[in-house]
Motif scaffolding. Structure first.
Motif, short mmCIF file in Angstrom:
data_model
loop_
_atom_site.label_atom_id
_atom_site.label_comp_id
_atom_site.label_asym_id
_atom_site.label_seq_id
_atom_site.Cartn_x
_atom_site.Cartn_y
_atom_site.Cartn_z
N TRP A 237 16.45 55.32 33.56
CA TRP A 237 17.51 54.65 34.32
C TRP A 237 18.15 53.54 33.49
CZ3 TRP A 237 14.16 53.97 39.36
CH2 TRP A 237 14.04 55.22 39.99
N LEU B 263 20.47 55.03 30.92
CA LEU B 263 21.70 55.50 31.55
C LEU B 263 22.58 54.38 32.07
CD1 LEU B 263 20.24 58.54 33.51
CD2 LEU B 263 21.71 58.64 31.48
N SER C 158 20.80 48.34 41.32
CA SER C 158 21.85 47.50 40.80
C SER C 158 21.39 46.83 39.52
CB SER C 158 22.22 46.43 41.84
OG SER C 158 21.10 45.65 42.15
N SER D 22 21.83 52.42 34.64
CA SER D 22 21.69 52.23 36.09
C SER D 22 21.12 50.86 36.43
CB SER D 22 20.79 53.33 36.68
OG SER D 22 21.37 54.60 36.49
N HIS D 23 20.42 50.25 35.49
CA HIS D 23 19.95 48.88 35.65
C HIS D 23 19.84 48.23 34.28
CE1 HIS D 23 15.79 49.33 34.19
NE2 HIS D 23 15.77 50.51 34.81
N ASP E 220 13.36 48.99 43.34
CA ASP E 220 14.33 48.13 44.00
C ASP E 220 13.80 46.71 44.18
OD1 ASP E 220 16.23 50.12 44.17
OD2 ASP E 220 15.69 50.71 46.22
#
Length: 202
Positions: free
Chosen positions: A129, A132, A2, A134-135, A105
């Motif tokens: 990530w 992209l 997240s 994603s975080h 995570d």
């Protein structure tokens, strides 16, 4: 993963580093300085759970200052007796994939110190990530003795050849001093730019 929060709420930094100490004592001194700085700043350390090399040095330094250290290590490395048994928390997982996913995570930012191909792979994965979307967590290099200078030069070449946007290259924070690095990470804001490069775009 997240999207991450700001460092005002961030309490855990993941550090990727070598399972060897390298040929210069400066690498280990930097690892210990970073561990001390994390503990003094109330930031928990997340790392690969080993007792050897720069990994062990940063864990020991963080613990010595009263800091919280979480290690994540595959069973195969526990079997080789490289796990650090004095950590605040030690998670034993089944694979390298599980290890990386759990470290990501658990963490709110990522620092790569000098290391080998495992360190590079860990850094590039979390940076990808971020690229992209994603975080939104900062990714950084602690560039001791110019260790990453040639990599940074190559990344400039990648930008110049149209395979990486400069804004995404600039997401990677680079400092030589642990305090300066953590300060820069505290100021980080993820760019609102798509990954894909169109013809003639940089």
């Amino acid at each position: 993963m997240s999207p991450g929060s700001s460092l005002e709420r961030r309490r855990r930094i993941c550090v990727f580093s070598g399972s060897s100490a390298g040929i210069s004592g400066a690498y280990e001194r930097a690892a210990r300085a970073l561990g001390k700085r994390l503990a003094q700043g109330g930031i928990d350390l997340v790392y690969g759970g080993a007792a050897v090399g720069l990994m062990g040095a940063i864990a020991d330094a963080t613990l010595a200052e009263g800091g919280h250290v979480t290690g994540v290590i595959p069973q195969a490395l526990v079997d080789k007796e490289v796990a650090h048994r004095g950590l605040t928390e030690l998670h034993i997982v089944n694979s390298m994939h599980e290890r990386k996913a759990m470290m990501a995570d658990l963490s709110d930012g990522f620092i790569a110190m000098p290391g080998g191909i495992g360190t590079f792979e860990e850094l590039f994965e979390v940076w990808t990530w971020a690229q992209l979307g994603s975080h939104a967590k900062p990714c950084a290099l602690l560039n001791i003795l110019g260790f990453y200078d040639r990599l940074l030069e190559f990344l400039g070449h990648v930008v110049g050849q149209g395979f990486l946007k400069k804004v995404h290259r600039d997401m990677l924070i680079v400092e030589e001093d642990p305090a300066a690095l953590l300060h820069a990470m505290a100021q980080y804001k993820a760019p609102a730019v798509g990954k894909w490069i169109g013809r003639g775009e940089r």
